[in-house]
Design an enzyme around this catalytic site. Structure first.
Site, PDB file in Angstrom:
ATOM      1  N   ARG A 209       0.872  -1.316   0.184  1.00  0.00           N
ATOM      2  CA  ARG A 209      -0.115   0.063  -0.187  1.00  0.00           C
ATOM      3  C   ARG A 209       0.864   1.371   0.008  1.00  0.00           C
ATOM      4  NH1 ARG A 209      -3.918  -3.345   2.443  1.00  0.00           N
ATOM      5  NH2 ARG A 209      -2.901  -3.409   4.575  1.00  0.00           N
ATOM      6  N   PHE A 225     -10.612  -5.204  -6.729  1.00  0.00           N
ATOM      7  CA  PHE A 225     -11.044  -6.122  -5.302  1.00  0.00           C
ATOM      8  C   PHE A 225     -10.430  -5.424  -4.138  1.00  0.00           C
ATOM      9  CE2 PHE A 225      -9.837  -8.734  -9.406  1.00  0.00           C
ATOM     10  CZ  PHE A 225     -10.770  -9.572  -9.167  1.00  0.00           C
ATOM     11  N   ASP A 247     -15.246  -3.372  -5.735  1.00  0.00           N
ATOM     12  CA  ASP A 247     -15.431  -4.502  -4.892  1.00  0.00           C
ATOM     13  C   ASP A 247     -16.697  -5.118  -4.922  1.00  0.00           C
ATOM     14  OD1 ASP A 247     -13.331  -5.767  -2.642  1.00  0.00           O
ATOM     15  OD2 ASP A 247     -15.353  -6.372  -2.151  1.00  0.00           O
ATOM     16  N   ALA A 277     -15.782  -7.612 -10.687  1.00  0.00           N
ATOM     17  CA  ALA A 277     -14.556  -7.130 -11.479  1.00  0.00           C
ATOM     18  C   ALA A 277     -14.223  -7.335 -12.801  1.00  0.00           C
ATOM     19  CB  ALA A 277     -13.031  -7.334 -10.739  1.00  0.00           C
ATOM     20  N   ASP A 297      -5.952  -7.028  -6.773  1.00  0.00           N
ATOM     21  CA  ASP A 297      -5.723  -7.893  -5.897  1.00  0.00           C
ATOM     22  C   ASP A 297      -6.865  -8.949  -5.162  1.00  0.00           C
ATOM     23  OD1 ASP A 297      -4.431  -9.062  -3.532  1.00  0.00           O
ATOM     24  OD2 ASP A 297      -4.859  -7.337  -2.128  1.00  0.00           O
ATOM     25  N   CYS A 337      -2.658 -14.162  -3.946  1.00  0.00           N
ATOM     26  CA  CYS A 337      -2.284 -14.752  -2.505  1.00  0.00           C
ATOM     27  C   CYS A 337      -2.801 -16.259  -2.333  1.00  0.00           C
ATOM     28  CB  CYS A 337      -3.407 -13.918  -1.481  1.00  0.00           C
ATOM     29  SG  CYS A 337      -5.080 -14.228  -1.871  1.00  0.00           S
TER      30      CYS A 337
HETATM   31  N1  SAH Z   1      -6.758  -5.207  -2.001  1.00  0.00           N
HETATM   32  C1  SAH Z   1      -7.485  -5.465  -0.384  1.00  0.00           C
HETATM   33  C2  SAH Z   1      -7.808  -6.927  -0.233  1.00  0.00           C
HETATM   34  C3  SAH Z   1      -8.565  -7.588  -1.234  1.00  0.00           C
HETATM   35  S1  SAH Z   1      -9.311  -9.234  -0.631  1.00  0.00           S
HETATM   36  C4  SAH Z   1      -6.694  -4.839   0.651  1.00  0.00           C
HETATM   37  O1  SAH Z   1      -5.598  -4.660   0.439  1.00  0.00           O
HETATM   38  O2  SAH Z   1      -7.245  -4.786   1.850  1.00  0.00           O
HETATM   39  C5  SAH Z   1     -10.410  -9.511  -2.086  1.00  0.00           C
HETATM   40  C6  SAH Z   1     -11.644  -8.783  -2.352  1.00  0.00           C
HETATM   41  O3  SAH Z   1     -12.127  -9.089  -3.416  1.00  0.00           O
HETATM   42  C7  SAH Z   1     -12.482  -8.867  -1.219  1.00  0.00           C
HETATM   43  O4  SAH Z   1     -12.835  -7.550  -0.452  1.00  0.00           O
HETATM   44  C8  SAH Z   1     -13.759  -9.535  -1.679  1.00  0.00           C
HETATM   45  O5  SAH Z   1     -15.253  -8.901  -1.542  1.00  0.00           O
HETATM   46  C9  SAH Z   1     -13.474  -9.006  -3.460  1.00  0.00           C
HETATM   47  N2  SAH Z   1     -14.059  -9.923  -4.533  1.00  0.00           N
HETATM   48  C10 SAH Z   1     -13.978 -11.312  -4.465  1.00  0.00           C
HETATM   49  N3  SAH Z   1     -14.476 -11.824  -5.832  1.00  0.00           N
HETATM   50  C11 SAH Z   1     -14.654 -10.503  -6.516  1.00  0.00           C
HETATM   51  C12 SAH Z   1     -15.244 -10.296  -8.006  1.00  0.00           C
HETATM   52  N4  SAH Z   1     -15.467 -11.232  -8.680  1.00  0.00           N
HETATM   53  N5  SAH Z   1     -15.354  -8.823  -8.109  1.00  0.00           N
HETATM   54  C13 SAH Z   1     -15.111  -7.964  -7.455  1.00  0.00           C
HETATM   55  N6  SAH Z   1     -14.744  -8.137  -6.238  1.00  0.00           N
HETATM   56  C14 SAH Z   1     -14.600  -9.427  -5.549  1.00  0.00           C
END
Ligand code: SAH
Length: 390
Positions: A209, A225, A247, A277, A297, A337
């Site tokens: 970040r 995401f 998200d 997404a 992410d 991840c």
């Molecule tokens: N980048 C964030 C962590 C991401 S975790 C940070 O730094 O805190 C992954 C995220 O993707 C979750 O919040 C989940 O709600 C979202 N997510 C999962 N599948 C998704 C999709 N198909 N489209 C959009 N968001 C999604």
């Protein structure tokens, strides 16, 4: 607890892995002695020749039947020693006091397999993996109490249940607030302890970040995401013209907007989009939109070893769709991840063939920060990949 631990013998291959520091033994790695054990039993682990390899907690009902804790017998003194070492590392890493959310115990990486403890200000959130460690919860909380108090942690809680239906169990101290404000490098953000994902935040992306913040000045930023907008907040603080956070979870986005307000940033100057997404990306392409910095992410695409090929395909599709929206001179940050997708496999989803262009360079490829330590002999621990291309 038994005074003399029972013994379990390993196959040659499993013994070799354990000698190299791998903390897991699968059922097929054990030649005898596993079925008479109960979850949480401490056992001596022996090589095929009967040489001592260390001590483990048994979990005979799980695919990973033994989690190796090392050469010292498993007793309260050894739990305390390990917790002390873990806490001492964080005291050093976060000595300036500007970061109040971080991982205090990173399971296997801190030689405490199956135990994760995250700190959010005065609250520690504990997670366990497997029945073996669960049976030891009382002893572990006892070992954690005093060292954690030194960090200013007065409450220890556990999140139990599934993500949709979870509740908080207080293991020590006063019940915490549902939401609280914490800092990363002096930057405040909100954490939802009651409903958030994982233990509340994705602490392993902290340093990334900061990197994104340093790259964002004068840029139009897309954070896919985004969860509660950690990358978005740093990008906006770093001088981004406008940050678009995408998200599925409207609740996570709302927490992100609150973090923006608390940081003195007007969320209305940015976009928070509750959308899928992949759908968002194709829609953006149709509308001819572009961004100067894109962060992706996603959640793990490969929850199991068997789904790796499919996951790599999904990463390729995602990455190509992202770089198609990159403005000339743009930067692309791609994270994964999934522990089943190693760094070399992950970069194949970012190569020229995957992206359909030959002008991008890999500027950095980074793992998790030092409060998420790994073991050289445990490749599965190096789950986080963060690639910056430009
Ligand atoms: N980048 C964030 C962590 C991401 S975790 C940070 O730094 O805190 C992954 C995220 O993707 C979750 O919040 C989940 O709600 C979202 N997510 C999962 N599948 C998704 C999709 N198909 N489209 C959009 N968001 C999604």
């Amino acid at each position: 607890m038994r005074t003399v631990s029972p013994s379990v013998s390993l196959t040659r291959a499993a013994a070799l892995a354990v000698r190299r520091g791998h903390p897991w033994v699968w059922r097929q790695g054990v030649t005898s002695g596993i079925d008479r054990l109960l979850p949480g039993d401490a056992v001596r682990v022996l090589s095929p020749e009967g040489a001592p390899l260390g001590y483990a907690l048994a979990d005979p009902g799980s695919p990973i039947v033994l989690r190796i804790w090392g050469k010292t017998p498993l007793d309260p003194a050894s739990f305390s020693q390990r917790v002390e070492r873990a806490v001492a590392l964080r005291e050093r890493l976060f000595a300036n006091g500007l970061t109040t959310a971080y991982r205090v115990v990173h399971g296997e990486g801190d030689r405490m397999p199956g135990l994760v403890v995250d700190r959010y200000g005065p609250v520690a959130v504990l997670r366990t993996d497997g029945d073996g460690i669960r049976r030891r919860l009382g002893e572990l909380v006892e070992a954690l109490r005093v060292p954690l108090a030194r960090l200013g942690i007065v409450t220890i809680i556990e999140r139990v249940g599934t993500r949709k239906e979870s509740h908080v169990v207080v293991l020590h101290g006063e019940p915490p607030p549902e939401r609280l404000e914490v800092q990363e490098h002096g930057v405040s953000f909100m954490v939802d302890l009651a409903r958030g994902q994982k233990t509340g935040a994705f602490l392993d992306q902290r340093e990334n970040r900061v990197r994104v913040g340093a790259l964002a000045a004068e840029k139009r930023v897309l954070n896919l995401f985004s969860y509660t907008g950690g990358f978005s907040l740093w990008a906006a603080r770093g001088g981004a013209i406008r940050v678009t956070s995408v998200d599925l979870s409207a609740e996570a986005l709302a927490t992100g907007e609150e973090s923006f307000r608390r940081a003195g940033l007007d969320p209305r100057a940015h976009l928070f989009v509750a959308a899928e997404a992949f759908g968002f990306l194709s829609d953006a392409k149709r509308r001819g939109l572009s961004w100067d910095l894109i962060v992706s992410d996603p959640p793990s695409f490969a929850p199991r070893e068997q789904s790796v090929e499919r996951a790599l395909g999904a990463y390729r599709t995602l990455h190509r769709a992202c770089v198609e929206l990159l403005a000339p001179g743009g930067l692309f940050c791609a994270a994964s991840c999934s522990s089943h997708v190693n760094a070399e496999a992950f970069v194949t989803t970012l190569d020229d063939a995957a992206l359909g262009r030959d002008d991008l360079r890999l500027l950095e490829l980074i793992g998790a920060p030092a409060d998420h330590p790994t073991l050289p002999g445990w490749p599965e621990g190096r789950y986080l990949k963060f690639a910056i291309l430009g």
